[in-house]
Design an enzyme around this catalytic site. Structure first.
Site, PDB file in Angstrom:
ATOM      1  N   PRO A   1       0.825  -1.208   0.000  1.00  0.00           N
ATOM      2  CA  PRO A   1       0.000   0.000   0.000  1.00  0.00           C
ATOM      3  C   PRO A   1       0.861   1.260   0.000  1.00  0.00           C
ATOM      4  O   PRO A   1       2.044   1.195   0.344  1.00  0.00           O
ATOM      5  CB  PRO A   1      -0.790  -0.093   1.307  1.00  0.00           C
ATOM      6  CG  PRO A   1      -0.523  -1.422   1.882  1.00  0.00           C
ATOM      7  CD  PRO A   1       0.653  -2.009   1.209  1.00  0.00           C
ATOM      8  N   PRO A   2       0.291   2.388  -0.382  1.00  0.00           N
ATOM      9  CA  PRO A   2       1.050   3.642  -0.414  1.00  0.00           C
ATOM     10  C   PRO A   2       1.595   4.000   0.964  1.00  0.00           C
ATOM     11  O   PRO A   2       0.940   3.760   1.969  1.00  0.00           O
ATOM     12  CB  PRO A   2       0.021   4.681  -0.841  1.00  0.00           C
ATOM     13  CG  PRO A   2      -1.098   3.922  -1.429  1.00  0.00           C
ATOM     14  CD  PRO A   2      -1.096   2.565  -0.833  1.00  0.00           C
ATOM     15  N   GLY A   3       2.784   4.542   0.975  1.00  0.00           N
ATOM     16  CA  GLY A   3       3.344   5.048   2.221  1.00  0.00           C
ATOM     17  C   GLY A   3       3.991   4.018   3.116  1.00  0.00           C
ATOM     18  O   GLY A   3       4.376   4.315   4.235  1.00  0.00           O
TER      19      GLY A   3
ATOM     20  N   GLY B   1       6.791   2.499   2.471  1.00  0.00           N
ATOM     21  CA  GLY B   1       8.243   2.586   2.410  1.00  0.00           C
ATOM     22  C   GLY B   1       8.874   1.878   1.225  1.00  0.00           C
ATOM     23  O   GLY B   1      10.032   1.480   1.279  1.00  0.00           O
TER      24      GLY B   1
ATOM     25  N   HIS C   1     -25.351  10.249  21.551  1.00  0.00           N
ATOM     26  CA  HIS C   1     -25.004   9.287  20.508  1.00  0.00           C
ATOM     27  C   HIS C   1     -23.648   8.635  20.817  1.00  0.00           C
ATOM     28  O   HIS C   1     -23.524   7.411  20.817  1.00  0.00           O
ATOM     29  CB  HIS C   1     -24.972  10.019  19.161  1.00  0.00           C
ATOM     30  CG  HIS C   1     -24.610   9.160  18.000  1.00  0.00           C
ATOM     31  ND1 HIS C   1     -25.520   8.785  17.042  1.00  0.00           N
ATOM     32  CD2 HIS C   1     -23.439   8.597  17.627  1.00  0.00           C
ATOM     33  CE1 HIS C   1     -24.920   8.035  16.139  1.00  0.00           C
ATOM     34  NE2 HIS C   1     -23.642   7.905  16.467  1.00  0.00           N
ATOM     35  N   GLU C   2     -22.686   9.458  21.117  1.00  0.00           N
ATOM     36  CA  GLU C   2     -21.344   8.915  21.368  1.00  0.00           C
ATOM     37  C   GLU C   2     -21.309   8.069  22.624  1.00  0.00           C
ATOM     38  O   GLU C   2     -20.702   7.004  22.657  1.00  0.00           O
ATOM     39  CB  GLU C   2     -20.317  10.045  21.465  1.00  0.00           C
ATOM     40  CG  GLU C   2     -20.090  10.817  20.168  1.00  0.00           C
ATOM     41  CD  GLU C   2     -19.789   9.922  18.986  1.00  0.00           C
ATOM     42  OE1 GLU C   2     -19.185   8.848  19.177  1.00  0.00           O
ATOM     43  OE2 GLU C   2     -20.167  10.292  17.855  1.00  0.00           O
TER      44      GLU C   2
ATOM     45  N   ASP D   1     -22.486   4.856  10.694  1.00  0.00           N
ATOM     46  CA  ASP D   1     -22.621   3.672  11.540  1.00  0.00           C
ATOM     47  C   ASP D   1     -23.440   2.608  10.839  1.00  0.00           C
ATOM     48  O   ASP D   1     -23.096   1.436  10.827  1.00  0.00           O
ATOM     49  CB  ASP D   1     -23.358   4.027  12.840  1.00  0.00           C
ATOM     50  CG  ASP D   1     -22.581   5.010  13.686  1.00  0.00           C
ATOM     51  OD1 ASP D   1     -21.355   5.076  13.511  1.00  0.00           O
ATOM     52  OD2 ASP D   1     -23.204   5.704  14.510  1.00  0.00           O
TER      53      ASP D   1
HETATM   54  P1  ADP Z   1       5.849   4.341  -0.729  1.00  0.00           P
HETATM   55  O1  ADP Z   1       6.883   4.468  -1.782  1.00  0.00           O
HETATM   56  O2  ADP Z   1       5.641   2.928  -0.281  1.00  0.00           O
HETATM   57  O3  ADP Z   1       4.570   5.003  -1.049  1.00  0.00           O
HETATM   58  P2  ADP Z   1       7.700   5.935   0.697  1.00  0.00           P
HETATM   59  O4  ADP Z   1       8.893   5.087   0.654  1.00  0.00           O
HETATM   60  O5  ADP Z   1       7.656   7.046  -0.270  1.00  0.00           O
HETATM   61  O6  ADP Z   1       6.385   5.078   0.575  1.00  0.00           O
HETATM   62  O7  ADP Z   1       7.526   6.475   2.183  1.00  0.00           O
HETATM   63  C1  ADP Z   1       7.301   7.816   2.469  1.00  0.00           C
HETATM   64  C2  ADP Z   1       7.980   8.214   3.736  1.00  0.00           C
HETATM   65  O8  ADP Z   1       7.405   7.548   4.860  1.00  0.00           O
HETATM   66  C3  ADP Z   1       9.444   7.825   3.765  1.00  0.00           C
HETATM   67  O9  ADP Z   1      10.227   8.821   3.218  1.00  0.00           O
HETATM   68  C4  ADP Z   1       9.708   7.650   5.244  1.00  0.00           C
HETATM   69  O10 ADP Z   1       9.985   8.877   5.854  1.00  0.00           O
HETATM   70  C5  ADP Z   1       8.388   7.148   5.773  1.00  0.00           C
HETATM   71  N1  ADP Z   1       8.381   5.690   5.870  1.00  0.00           N
HETATM   72  C6  ADP Z   1       7.579   4.857   5.178  1.00  0.00           C
HETATM   73  N2  ADP Z   1       7.803   3.582   5.523  1.00  0.00           N
HETATM   74  C7  ADP Z   1       8.775   3.590   6.441  1.00  0.00           C
HETATM   75  C8  ADP Z   1       9.451   2.574   7.176  1.00  0.00           C
HETATM   76  N3  ADP Z   1       9.157   1.282   7.019  1.00  0.00           N
HETATM   77  N4  ADP Z   1      10.413   2.956   8.034  1.00  0.00           N
HETATM   78  C9  ADP Z   1      10.708   4.246   8.203  1.00  0.00           C
HETATM   79  N5  ADP Z   1      10.124   5.248   7.543  1.00  0.00           N
HETATM   80  C10 ADP Z   1       9.153   4.947   6.674  1.00  0.00           C
HETATM   81 ZN    ZN Z   2     -22.084   6.800  15.683  1.00  0.00          ZN
END
Ligand code: ADP
Ligand code: ZN
Ligand code: MG
Length: 636
Positions: free
Chosen positions: A204-206, A208, A425-426, A502
């Site tokens: 997934p995005p983000g 690493g 509600h909460e 919900d």
């Molecule tokens: P992706 O390419 O999977 O979308 P990135 O490598 O661009 O994600 O990650 C974005 C930023 O998030 C990195 O520059 C880093 O700062 C942080 N990050 C993401 N995953 C990790 C990880 N496993 N360990 C440390 N930092 C991470």
């Molecule tokens: Zn609710």
């Protein structure tokens, strides 16, 4: 960039130089000279004012004699009158004027060279220097149109190592081999081992992926070429393919090195998925990529890494042996992984000693590396804003909420009536959660509106990472989701739009129990929909008849009705507690878990033994830890 901008600069430069040259030449010619009529020349001649005469082309250059009447420095020119030329020479001799014969000192080539070519050369050299430095600043060649203009980022040193990547141990392990290969390729070549040409980082995005690819290059101490898949596609037809060729050419020159293609799904989409016709450009680019991968010799030490978060759309040809035959899974980090990532990033900021990263990791299930990095930074910003020298736990907790629920929206004013509704509600969610057995403990209840659309929310946190969810947990979860609306009914005997989210979640969970997890008696363990097969819009594909679908709806409704009834019963039985806690929440706007449990325990002293699993289902997604409530009018 193949932009018009640089081309324009170049055009300006060339025209500028030409105009300048023409002007210079004419100025030079007329500088220090004065044109006079032939008759004036004859007059000067008869008055003996002339020292010397040169005959050039069809002009006379006259050097005057006297300094008194005429300044010595000024030369005169006069047009030659052809009919007079023979007599002119005699007259000059008679007058005792030196004359330089015709054409002498008058090599036209030499003149042309001096007047045009030489200055042009000088300007070209200057131009080279100016544009050369511009080129460096702007990235690619002005002087080389048509060559590769791709945004290829080449880094000789990425400066990243595996130590920078936390919580991805399995991924790192499978990449170690590639590092070793780049380090000592002879070892492998000697034995005749064929090395993988490429590896595909999937996740997934983000999580690493980019970071990992850079770390591989950093560990192997080789150059890193990177290129984003989407930057291929926006180009003119044929450019993408040219870029691929160019990229590989550059890489081979610099081998050993790493070539990283980010978002490869942009070019590598299956060619026969054929939605809305093919994309020629993309296809050409993909074909070129495949050809290049087959064509180059892996023993040279070029390793291709690619990243995608949608491996399922990739063309099968890309995944064949000899291409991206290795997959490295870069998954969403678990609790330990999150803690490790937080540790890596908190090295960059000043943290107070009592910061507990584990509890932060616990509070952020589902967060990926990029979220966590962002969170740490957000906490640091908060600390600065509050004038602290180091980040404290409170900053981190605030930043979790910023990431999860958007920034606090202080300017949004709720009417008292609205606030009351949201509070009940909460508390309805929270109280049902607290009084049922198989639920996660309540961490926080708040009625402070957030920018992301929640008017309030109840945050529940699992005590530990769970991968299996039991049937009881699922039904209790549904009951908790319906607890919000139930409280509104119990207290106000009226309902609002605030429960739409919900309701949606509860229905989905109930349906999954019926169709995926085999949790009803009626269908036993029959799979009614498959998770892997989905329509393009994400709707699941049902493997059943229309009648069965009607029964599925019936069963789903049954689960929901039961849960709804249960929630109402719990809240009716504890109406006083519901009211008491709600009043407290209205007053304080935020209640923390322990404060809430104190009030609950005042009524139910021994309420806290939870967790006995019986029927179990594999489900990670269902660990939704907070229940957000949206008001429809707010979302627009
Ligand atoms: P992706 O390419 O999977 O979308 P990135 O490598 O661009 O994600 O990650 C974005 C930023 O998030 C990195 O520059 C880093 O700062 C942080 N990050 C993401 N995953 C990790 C990880 N496993 N360990 C440390 N930092 C991470
Ligand atoms: Zn609710
Ligand atoms: Mg990336």
């Amino acid at each position: 960039m193949f932009s018009g901008k640089k081309l324009k600069y170049l055009m300006y430069y060339v025209t500028g130089v030409l105009i300048l040259l023409i002007a210079l030449n004419s100025v030079m010619k007329s500088f220090g000279t004065k044109h006079i009529k032939y008759s004036t020349f004859e007059k000067m001649l008869s008055e003996k004012k002339i020292e010397e005469v040169q005959i050039r082309d069809n002009e006379l250059v006259i050097v005057p004699k006297s300094e008194k009447d005429v300044e010595k420095k000024i030369l005169y020119t006069a047009n030659i009158e052809k009919q007079n030329i023979s007599t002119l020479l005699d007259r000059l001799k008679a007058a005792g004027v030196n004359y330089d014969g015709p054409v002498k000192n008058n090599n036209p080539f030499m003149n042309f060279f001096l007047e045009w070519i030489l200055p042009l050369l000088v300007f070209m050299i200057i131009g080279r220097i100016i544009f050369g430095s511009m080129e460096k600043k702007m990235g690619s060649g002005v002087m080389s149109f048509g060559k590769n203009n791709a945004k290829i980022y080449a880094e000789n040193e990425t400066g990243k190592t595996f130590a920078d990547v936390a919580g991805q141990d399995e991924a790192k392990e499978s990449l170690v081999e590639i590092v070793d290969f780049l380090h000592n390729s002879e070892k492998y070549i000697k034995i005749g081992a064929k090395l993988p040409k490429g590896a595909l980082l999937v996740g997934p995005p983000g999580t690493g992926k980019t970071l990992l690819a850079k770390a591989v290059a950093g560990e192997a101490k080789v150059p890193f070429f990177s290129l984003s898949g989407s930057s291929f596609v926006e180009m003119f037809v044929g450019m993408g393919a040219a870029r691929v060729r160019d990229l590989f050419k550059q890489a081979e020159e610099k081998a050993p090195c790493i070539v990283f293609i980010d978002e490869i799904d942009a070019i590598g989409k299956s060619r026969d998925s054929g939605m809305g016709g093919g994309n020629d450009e993309r296809e050409q680019t993909l074909n070129q990529l495949l050809a290049q991968m087959d064509g180059f010799d892996a023993s040279k030490g070029v390793v291709i890494l690619a990243a995608t978060n949608r491996p399922e759309v990739l063309d099968k040809a890309l995944l064949r042996p000899g291409r991206f035959d290795r997959r490295v899974i870069v998954d969403t980090p678990d609790l330990k992984g999150r803690e490790a990532i937080l540790k890596v990033h908190s090295k960059e900021v000043k943290m107070s000693d009592d910061v507990n990263l584990e509890s932060v990791a616990k509070a952020t299930p589902g967060a990926v590396g990029a979220d966590l990095a962002n969170m740490v930074n957000e906490a640091a910003l908060l600390a600065v804003k509050k004038g602290r020298k180091a980040v404290i736990q409170e900053d981190l907790e605030e930043s979790i909420e910023i990431i999860i629920a958007g920034k606090e929206k202080k300017d949004r004013i709720m009417s008292d009536r609205e606030k009351r509704t949201v509070a009940f509600h909460e508390v309805g969610h929270a109280l049902v959660a607290a009084l049922l057995k198989h639920t996660d403990p309540v961490h926080k209840i708040t009625i402070i509106p957030r920018t992301m659309g929640a008017l309030g929310y109840t945050m529940q946190l699992p005590e530990e990472e769970k991968y299996l969810v039991s049937k009881e947990e699922m039904t209790d979860k549904i009951t908790v989701m319906l607890g919000g609306r139930a409280a509104e009914e119990v207290e106000f005997n009226a309902i609002s739009t605030g429960a739409s989210n919900d309701i949606e979640k509860a229905t989905q969970t109930a349906r999954n129990m019926v169709t995926i997890y085999g949790m009803t008696e009626r269908f036993d363990m029959m799979a009614l929909e498959s998770v892997s097969n989905r329509y393009l819009d994400g709707r699941p594909v049902r493997n059943c008849s229309a009648q069965t679908e009607a029964i599925i709806d019936e069963e789903t409704l049954k689960i929901i009705k039961e849960s709804h009834g249960k929630a109402i019963k719990i809240l009716e039985d504890n109406r006083e507690l519901l009211t008491a806690i709600s009043e407290r929440l209205i007053e304080k706007e935020t209640l923390m878990g322990d404060e809430f449990m104190e009030m609950v325990n005042g009524v139910f002293p021994e309420e806290s033994s939870k967790n006995e699993n019986s029927e179990i289902s594999l489900d990670k997604e269902e660990q939704i830890e907070d229940t957000k409530d949206t008001k429809e009018e707010q979302q627009n």
